[in-house]
Design a protein around this motif. Structure first.
Motif, short mmCIF file in Angstrom:
data_model
loop_
_atom_site.label_atom_id
_atom_site.label_comp_id
_atom_site.label_asym_id
_atom_site.label_seq_id
_atom_site.Cartn_x
_atom_site.Cartn_y
_atom_site.Cartn_z
N VAL A 111 33.32 69.60 39.97
CA VAL A 111 33.35 70.71 38.90
C VAL A 111 32.18 69.48 38.01
N GLY A 112 32.56 68.64 38.25
CA GLY A 112 31.84 67.10 37.16
C GLY A 112 31.11 67.52 37.31
N PHE A 113 30.68 66.91 39.06
CA PHE A 113 29.56 66.02 39.82
C PHE A 113 28.39 67.34 39.89
N ILE A 114 29.30 68.54 40.15
CA ILE A 114 28.50 69.82 39.82
C ILE A 114 27.39 70.05 38.25
N GLY A 115 28.30 70.16 37.71
CA GLY A 115 28.26 70.64 36.54
C GLY A 115 27.05 68.97 36.16
N ALA A 116 27.40 67.91 36.43
CA ALA A 116 26.09 66.69 35.82
C ALA A 116 24.85 67.31 36.47
N LEU A 117 24.57 67.50 37.56
CA LEU A 117 23.49 68.02 38.20
C LEU A 117 22.98 69.18 38.04
N THR A 118 23.49 70.17 36.99
CA THR A 118 22.62 70.77 36.21
C THR A 118 21.18 70.36 35.24
N THR A 123 41.09 71.05 30.17
CA THR A 123 42.80 71.71 29.76
C THR A 123 43.21 71.65 30.30
N PRO A 124 43.01 72.35 31.92
CA PRO A 124 44.28 72.80 33.09
C PRO A 124 45.60 71.09 33.39
N PHE A 125 44.31 70.18 32.86
CA PHE A 125 45.32 68.98 33.57
C PHE A 125 45.64 68.37 32.19
N THR A 126 45.73 68.42 30.96
CA THR A 126 46.09 68.52 29.83
C THR A 126 47.91 68.36 29.98
N GLN A 127 49.09 68.37 30.31
CA GLN A 127 49.89 68.60 29.96
C GLN A 127 50.62 67.52 31.07
N TYR A 128 50.38 67.29 32.38
CA TYR A 128 50.79 66.04 32.93
C TYR A 128 49.60 64.97 33.18
N HIS A 129 48.67 64.70 33.86
CA HIS A 129 47.30 63.11 33.50
C HIS A 129 46.29 64.04 33.41
N LEU A 130 46.45 63.61 32.02
CA LEU A 130 45.56 63.83 31.05
C LEU A 130 44.58 62.51 31.01
N THR A 131 44.90 61.03 31.61
CA THR A 131 44.50 59.49 31.30
C THR A 131 43.70 59.93 32.88
N LEU A 132 44.34 60.83 34.16
CA LEU A 132 43.60 60.33 35.49
C LEU A 132 42.56 61.54 35.27
N SER A 133 43.16 62.56 34.50
CA SER A 133 41.76 63.36 34.74
C SER A 133 40.37 63.52 34.52
N LEU A 134 40.99 62.73 33.16
CA LEU A 134 39.58 62.09 32.46
C LEU A 134 38.58 60.79 33.27
N ALA A 135 39.32 60.03 33.77
CA ALA A 135 38.92 59.03 34.25
C ALA A 135 38.09 59.76 35.74
N ILE A 136 38.70 60.70 35.91
CA ILE A 136 37.96 61.07 37.50
C ILE A 136 36.91 62.41 36.91
N LEU A 137 36.75 62.87 36.07
CA LEU A 137 36.10 63.08 35.02
C LEU A 137 34.82 62.69 35.59
N LEU A 138 35.00 61.57 34.79
CA LEU A 138 34.03 60.52 34.23
C LEU A 138 33.37 60.28 35.27
N LEU A 139 34.30 59.70 36.58
CA LEU A 139 33.55 58.71 38.13
C LEU A 139 32.71 60.08 38.46
N SER A 140 32.57 61.38 38.04
CA SER A 140 32.03 62.72 38.78
C SER A 140 30.98 62.47 38.11
N LEU A 141 30.83 62.71 36.76
CA LEU A 141 29.20 62.00 36.37
C LEU A 141 28.66 61.15 36.67
N LEU A 142 29.60 60.05 36.73
CA LEU A 142 28.44 58.97 36.84
C LEU A 142 27.64 58.87 38.34
#
Length: 216
Positions: free
Chosen positions: A15-22, A146-165
């Motif tokens: 989702v982050g990868f595709i969103g970044a290329l939009t 939002t769907p990832f905040t309950q258990y693994h917020l830090t990891l989710s943020l890192a994955i999202l940042l990686l997808s954008l980069l």
């Protein structure tokens, strides 16, 4: 449980990868810099945009997204963003035809390396402000995380940042490849087209700002 986590993170990455290329100001700014002036300019602009992502993701991480979600704040930020996009559009539309050489973008003789370096690294500042000029980005990050905040917020943020980069680096590499097929006469057209598109984004932000002020 582990398979579920991997699937969720993979979905987040896609989702982050595709969103970044939009099509948007950030990717357009990066492509324009790379096509006109090469990979170095593309990565310098990307670094500024990266700093903007860090700013927004920090707000998500510390639970401060509410600071930018107010109608009045959104209206003010949209107006400021629209003004900055108009400024960038003005610079592009009034620019004169140049060859695909980053040194020429500074319009400073090669005998002045210090000022030239300042001109190069101004791309970082422009990229950062450009990313911050769209306050709706905080909603994008907030909704995805939002769907990832309950258990693994830090990891989710890192994955999202990686997808954008990853998406932006891919865009830069593709632009570097196709750049050699672009004639110098087309670089000025790229600037003019990008300027017009930036004006379109600015108009959208002004319209959104007006609606926010009306609803306040």
């Amino acid at each position: 449980m582990e398979n579920t986590l991997i699937f969720e993170l993979f979905t987040l990455f896609c989702v982050g990868f595709i969103g970044a290329l939009t099509p948007g100001p950030d990717i357009l700014f990066t492509l324009r810099n790379t096509l006109n002036y090469g990979a170095k300019a593309g990565f310098l602009g990307l670094f500024g945009i990266f700093l903007g992502w860090i700013t927004f993701l920090s707000l998500v991480y510390f639970g401060l997204t509410h600071l930018l979600n107010g109608v009045l704040i959104q209206g003010i930020l949209n107006a400021i963003g629209g003004i900055y996009l108009c400024y960038i559009a003005y610079l592009l539309l009034k620019s004169k035809p140049v060859k695909s050489n980053l040194m020429q973008d500074s319009k400073i003789p090669l005998a002045q390396p210090v000022q030239t370096i300042q001109s190069l690294y101004s791309l970082i500042f422009k990229g950062y402000l450009l990313n911050l000029s769209n306050p709706k980005a905080i909603l994008f990050f907030g909704l995805i995380i939002t769907p990832f905040t309950q258990y693994h917020l830090t990891l989710s943020l890192a994955i999202l940042l990686l997808s954008l980069l990853s998406a932006f680096i891919l865009a830069i590499l593709l632009a570097v490849f196709f750049r050699k097929f672009v004639k110098d006469s087309l670089f000025d057209r790229i600037d003019k087209i990008c300027g017009i598109i930036f004006l379109g984004f600015a108009f959208f932000l002004f319209l959104t700002s007006y609606r926010n002020f009306i609803n306040f």
